[in-house]
Design a protein around this motif. Structure first.
Motif, PDB file in Angstrom:
ATOM      1  N   THR A 273       0.871  -1.101   0.056  1.00  0.00           N
ATOM      2  CA  THR A 273      -0.013   0.073  -0.088  1.00  0.00           C
ATOM      3  C   THR A 273       0.875   1.365   0.126  1.00  0.00           C
ATOM      4  OG1 THR A 273      -0.125  -0.037   2.303  1.00  0.00           O
ATOM      5  CG2 THR A 273      -2.153  -1.095   1.028  1.00  0.00           C
ATOM      6  N   GLY A 274       2.382   1.202  -0.010  1.00  0.00           N
ATOM      7  CA  GLY A 274       2.842   2.278  -0.041  1.00  0.00           C
ATOM      8  C   GLY A 274       3.128   2.742  -1.472  1.00  0.00           C
ATOM      9  N   SER A 275       3.841   3.994  -1.390  1.00  0.00           N
ATOM     10  CA  SER A 275       3.875   4.728  -2.763  1.00  0.00           C
ATOM     11  C   SER A 275       4.566   3.996  -3.755  1.00  0.00           C
ATOM     12  CB  SER A 275       4.541   6.196  -2.496  1.00  0.00           C
ATOM     13  OG  SER A 275       5.918   5.908  -2.109  1.00  0.00           O
ATOM     14  N   MET A 276       5.514   3.338  -3.390  1.00  0.00           N
ATOM     15  CA  MET A 276       6.116   2.274  -4.469  1.00  0.00           C
ATOM     16  C   MET A 276       5.389   0.891  -4.643  1.00  0.00           C
ATOM     17  SD  MET A 276       8.423   2.267  -6.873  1.00  0.00           S
ATOM     18  CE  MET A 276       7.585   0.816  -7.755  1.00  0.00           C
TER      19      MET A 276
ATOM     20  N   ARG B 295      -1.720  -4.639   6.524  1.00  0.00           N
ATOM     21  CA  ARG B 295      -2.120  -4.526   8.028  1.00  0.00           C
ATOM     22  C   ARG B 295      -3.604  -4.181   7.901  1.00  0.00           C
ATOM     23  NH1 ARG B 295       1.985  -0.606  10.887  1.00  0.00           N
ATOM     24  NH2 ARG B 295       1.777   0.698   8.910  1.00  0.00           N
TER      25      ARG B 295
ATOM     26  N   ALA C 119      -0.278   4.440   7.212  1.00  0.00           N
ATOM     27  CA  ALA C 119       0.525   5.352   7.822  1.00  0.00           C
ATOM     28  C   ALA C 119       0.084   6.511   6.792  1.00  0.00           C
ATOM     29  CB  ALA C 119       1.853   4.794   7.892  1.00  0.00           C
TER      30      ALA C 119
ATOM     31  N   LYS D 261      -6.406   4.128   1.797  1.00  0.00           N
ATOM     32  CA  LYS D 261      -6.078   2.803   1.872  1.00  0.00           C
ATOM     33  C   LYS D 261      -7.126   1.978   1.529  1.00  0.00           C
ATOM     34  CE  LYS D 261      -3.581  -0.692   4.732  1.00  0.00           C
ATOM     35  NZ  LYS D 261      -2.793  -0.619   6.203  1.00  0.00           N
TER      36      LYS D 261
ATOM     37  N   ASP E 129       0.357  -8.564   9.904  1.00  0.00           N
ATOM     38  CA  ASP E 129       1.551  -7.537  10.122  1.00  0.00           C
ATOM     39  C   ASP E 129       2.766  -8.429  10.028  1.00  0.00           C
ATOM     40  OD1 ASP E 129       3.449  -6.176  11.801  1.00  0.00           O
ATOM     41  OD2 ASP E 129       1.813  -4.951  12.393  1.00  0.00           O
ATOM     42  N   MET E 130       3.873  -7.545   9.397  1.00  0.00           N
ATOM     43  CA  MET E 130       5.241  -8.281   9.105  1.00  0.00           C
ATOM     44  C   MET E 130       5.832  -8.262  10.366  1.00  0.00           C
ATOM     45  SD  MET E 130       8.013  -6.110   7.643  1.00  0.00           S
ATOM     46  CE  MET E 130       9.024  -6.080   9.053  1.00  0.00           C
TER      47      MET E 130
ATOM     48  N   SER F 215      13.759  -3.963   0.075  1.00  0.00           N
ATOM     49  CA  SER F 215      13.534  -2.703  -0.591  1.00  0.00           C
ATOM     50  C   SER F 215      14.551  -1.807  -0.555  1.00  0.00           C
ATOM     51  CB  SER F 215      12.811  -2.089   0.822  1.00  0.00           C
ATOM     52  OG  SER F 215      11.931  -0.927   0.564  1.00  0.00           O
ATOM     53  N   GLU F 216      14.847  -1.655  -1.852  1.00  0.00           N
ATOM     54  CA  GLU F 216      15.979  -0.529  -2.301  1.00  0.00           C
ATOM     55  C   GLU F 216      15.391   0.405  -3.042  1.00  0.00           C
ATOM     56  OE1 GLU F 216      19.521  -1.556  -3.569  1.00  0.00           O
ATOM     57  OE2 GLU F 216      19.930  -3.080  -1.940  1.00  0.00           O
ATOM     58  N   PHE F 217      15.152   0.413  -4.481  1.00  0.00           N
ATOM     59  CA  PHE F 217      14.624   1.444  -5.262  1.00  0.00           C
ATOM     60  C   PHE F 217      14.889   2.775  -5.214  1.00  0.00           C
ATOM     61  CE2 PHE F 217      11.724  -2.181  -3.897  1.00  0.00           C
ATOM     62  CZ  PHE F 217      11.441  -2.727  -5.289  1.00  0.00           C
TER      63      PHE F 217
ATOM     64  N   LYS G 205      20.505  -0.284   3.909  1.00  0.00           N
ATOM     65  CA  LYS G 205      20.173  -1.043   2.858  1.00  0.00           C
ATOM     66  C   LYS G 205      21.271  -1.959   2.528  1.00  0.00           C
ATOM     67  CE  LYS G 205      16.526   1.796   0.775  1.00  0.00           C
ATOM     68  NZ  LYS G 205      16.161   2.814  -0.292  1.00  0.00           N
TER      69      LYS G 205
ATOM     70  N   PHE H 194      17.113   4.884  -9.040  1.00  0.00           N
ATOM     71  CA  PHE H 194      17.562   6.252  -8.809  1.00  0.00           C
ATOM     72  C   PHE H 194      16.388   7.138  -8.584  1.00  0.00           C
ATOM     73  CE2 PHE H 194      20.449   3.877 -11.084  1.00  0.00           C
ATOM     74  CZ  PHE H 194      21.680   4.189 -10.326  1.00  0.00           C
TER      75      PHE H 194
ATOM     76  N   PHE I 116      12.591   8.854  -8.370  1.00  0.00           N
ATOM     77  CA  PHE I 116      11.240   8.684  -8.775  1.00  0.00           C
ATOM     78  C   PHE I 116      10.955  10.043  -9.244  1.00  0.00           C
ATOM     79  CE2 PHE I 116       9.931   5.496  -5.216  1.00  0.00           C
ATOM     80  CZ  PHE I 116      10.729   4.440  -5.748  1.00  0.00           C
TER      81      PHE I 116
HETATM   82  N1  LIG Z   1      14.256   6.495  -5.738  1.00  0.00           N
HETATM   83  C1  LIG Z   1      13.442   7.384  -5.062  1.00  0.00           C
HETATM   84  O1  LIG Z   1      13.332   8.532  -5.692  1.00  0.00           O
HETATM   85  C2  LIG Z   1      12.568   7.122  -3.819  1.00  0.00           C
HETATM   86  C3  LIG Z   1      11.567   7.762  -3.318  1.00  0.00           C
HETATM   87  C4  LIG Z   1      10.971   7.480  -2.227  1.00  0.00           C
HETATM   88  C5  LIG Z   1      11.228   6.124  -1.463  1.00  0.00           C
HETATM   89  N2  LIG Z   1      11.894   5.378  -2.172  1.00  0.00           N
HETATM   90  C6  LIG Z   1      12.427   3.894  -1.614  1.00  0.00           C
HETATM   91  O2  LIG Z   1      11.532   3.021  -1.989  1.00  0.00           O
HETATM   92  C7  LIG Z   1      11.121   2.126  -1.203  1.00  0.00           C
HETATM   93  C8  LIG Z   1       9.827   2.104  -0.351  1.00  0.00           C
HETATM   94  O3  LIG Z   1       9.480   3.399   0.036  1.00  0.00           O
HETATM   95  P1  LIG Z   1       8.020   4.040   0.097  1.00  0.00           P
HETATM   96  O4  LIG Z   1       8.198   5.384   0.424  1.00  0.00           O
HETATM   97  O5  LIG Z   1       7.191   3.611  -1.142  1.00  0.00           O
HETATM   98  O6  LIG Z   1       7.121   3.405   1.450  1.00  0.00           O
HETATM   99  P2  LIG Z   1       6.028   3.867   2.125  1.00  0.00           P
HETATM  100  O7  LIG Z   1       5.116   4.602   1.257  1.00  0.00           O
HETATM  101  O8  LIG Z   1       6.318   4.529   3.297  1.00  0.00           O
HETATM  102  O9  LIG Z   1       5.219   2.336   2.260  1.00  0.00           O
HETATM  103  C9  LIG Z   1       5.467   1.772   3.495  1.00  0.00           C
HETATM  104  C10 LIG Z   1       4.646   0.291   3.463  1.00  0.00           C
HETATM  105  O10 LIG Z   1       4.968  -0.595   4.534  1.00  0.00           O
HETATM  106  C11 LIG Z   1       3.907  -0.922   5.025  1.00  0.00           C
HETATM  107  N3  LIG Z   1       4.341  -1.288   6.416  1.00  0.00           N
HETATM  108  C12 LIG Z   1       4.676  -0.623   7.384  1.00  0.00           C
HETATM  109  N4  LIG Z   1       4.677  -1.323   8.558  1.00  0.00           N
HETATM  110  C13 LIG Z   1       4.053  -2.635   8.259  1.00  0.00           C
HETATM  111  C14 LIG Z   1       4.048  -3.901   8.827  1.00  0.00           C
HETATM  112  N5  LIG Z   1       4.247  -3.959  10.163  1.00  0.00           N
HETATM  113  N6  LIG Z   1       3.474  -4.822   8.355  1.00  0.00           N
HETATM  114  C15 LIG Z   1       3.160  -4.706   7.085  1.00  0.00           C
HETATM  115  N7  LIG Z   1       3.181  -3.747   6.227  1.00  0.00           N
HETATM  116  C16 LIG Z   1       3.811  -2.599   6.892  1.00  0.00           C
HETATM  117  C17 LIG Z   1       2.919   0.200   4.795  1.00  0.00           C
HETATM  118  O11 LIG Z   1       1.626  -0.318   5.141  1.00  0.00           O
HETATM  119  P3  LIG Z   1       0.346   0.675   5.582  1.00  0.00           P
HETATM  120  O12 LIG Z   1      -0.245   1.064   4.370  1.00  0.00           O
HETATM  121  O13 LIG Z   1      -0.439  -0.395   6.560  1.00  0.00           O
HETATM  122  O14 LIG Z   1       1.042   1.792   6.758  1.00  0.00           O
HETATM  123  C18 LIG Z   1       3.175   0.511   3.341  1.00  0.00           C
HETATM  124  O15 LIG Z   1       2.344  -0.369   2.635  1.00  0.00           O
HETATM  125  C19 LIG Z   1      12.266   2.364   0.131  1.00  0.00           C
HETATM  126  O16 LIG Z   1      13.238   1.592   0.067  1.00  0.00           O
HETATM  127  C20 LIG Z   1      12.470   3.690  -0.383  1.00  0.00           C
HETATM  128  O17 LIG Z   1      13.606   4.091   0.380  1.00  0.00           O
HETATM  129  C21 LIG Z   1      12.813   5.760  -3.561  1.00  0.00           C
END
Ligand SMILES: NC(=O)c1ccc[n+]([C@@H]2O[C@H](COP(=O)([O-])OP(=O)(O)OC[C@H]3O[C@@H](n4cnc5c(N)ncnc54)[C@H](OP(=O)(O)O)[C@@H]3O)[C@@H](O)[C@H]2O)c1
Length: 318
Positions: free
Chosen positions: A13-16, A36, A41, A56, A74-75, A122-124, A144, A164, A166
């Protein structure tokens, strides 16, 4: 045709993560998500909120409508995690930056499940083994890298995605801290504007991730997403936007020392965003030669993927 591997997305459900889910469904891989039962969040990065306005619940409904298998849990619950992992061949983790260290729990669960053909931690972002990032971004890169070493030491089959910048984090506002759309009058440029960065939409990262998941050549390799039309300097990107709006922007170049001072002075999320921009647009962390023994260049291995160019990306803001 052989059945496609079953894929579990953690952080779906996160942005990626949502883009990995959609790409997996589109490719015909049976897709599982561990989510979850909480409202989710809320990001405190305005850019993320602007790009992901749905709730969500709406997102989960769209997953269900697309045939995604939802596993509730929950993970941090080891048993749930092991049981989820046992149902699939590939685990793709897109947990956010606060949870990078927690992937130790996923490694433990993968070891116990014993069936995983590939793990994408999780890298990305940048290649965490090749960068000059400063704090507060550096700490995340180091975490990482530690997870990489743990995966390798455990002999878990892996793929690392180095994609690199997004577009949602860099180009949505042309890296301006005070707006969530590209500016129309003045643009502040970190550094001297002539360092190449690699830009990609989150949706295209999802597509390349699933290409790699379905490609045995990506086993135990890092996949580098530096797409030819999107491997650009700030001075090459800004004219693309200027042409669309028919206007020349006032340009203010900020030297590295000043950017570093600004990072020190500011608080989250601006210090983090500036550190991301510093790494890519000043240090050139996307510029290096790949090593064919351990790296794959996505544009060479997956030339059939029609990706969104930076020029096309800007159309939505005109
Ligand atoms: N290259 C770039 O420009 C760039 C930019 C941003 C991020 N990134 C990278 O991309 C990767 C993903 O980041 P993101 O920003 O997309 O992440 P995010 O939006 O913060 O998403 C976090 C996810 O983890 C889930 N989560 C949190 N705690 C959990 C738990 N205990 N059990 C199960 N699920 C749980 C959240 O679920 P809920 O919906 O339940 O909260 C959500 O789906 C990271 O490695 C980040 O460093 C890269």
């Amino acid at each position: 045709m052989a059945a496609k591997d079953r894929i579990l997305v953690l952080g779906a459900t996160g942005s990626m993560g949502r883009h990995v889910v959609w790409a997996s469904v589109k490719a015909g891989n049976p897709t599982y998500v561990l989510v979850r039962n909480t409202p989710g969040a809320k990001s405190n990065v305005r850019l993320v909120k602007a790009a992901n306005p749905e709730t969500k619940e709406e997102l989960l409904q769209s997953f269900i409508n697309s045939g995604v298998n939802i596993i509730e849990g929950d993970m941090n619950d080891h048993e749930t995690l092991v049981n989820a992992i046992k149902q699939v061949h590939t685990v793709i983790c897109t947990l956010g930056k606060q949870l990078i260290g927690d992937q130790v729990k996923i490694i433990e669960a993968i070891k116990e499940a014993g069936n995983v053909k590939r793990f994408f931690p999780s890298e990305f972002g940048l290649d965490v083994d090749r960068h000059e990032a400063v704090e507060p971004f550096r700490e995340i890169c180091e975490e990482k890298a530690k997870i990489r070493r743990m995966i390798e030491a455990e002999g878990i089959p892996y793929t690392y995605i180095c994609c690199f910048a997004f577009t949602g984090y860099y180009l949505r506002n042309l890296w301006q801290l005070d707006t969530v759309v590209p500016p129309r009058n003045k643009v502040v440029i970190v550094g001297n504007g002539n360092v190449k960065g690699a830009f990609v939409t989150e949706a295209d990262v999802g597509t390349f991730t699933i290409e790699a998941a379905n490609d045995p050549r990506a086993l135990n390799k890092a996949v580098h997403i530096r797409l030819p039309a999107n491997y650009l300097t700030s001075d090459e990107i800004i004219p693309l936007w200027e042409k669309k709006i028919g206007k020349t922007l006032e340009k203010i170049y900020v030297p590295e020392e000043q950017v570093l001072k600004e990072i020190q002075k500011s608080s989250f999320p601006n210090n983090y965003l500036l550190a991301l921009y510093h790494s890519q647009l000043i240090k050139g962390d996307a510029v290096y030669e790949i090593d064919p023994a351990k790296d794959i260049e996505a544009s060479e291995f997956y030339p059939h993927v029609k990706y969104t160019t930076v020029d096309e990306y800007f159309n939505q803001f005109v």
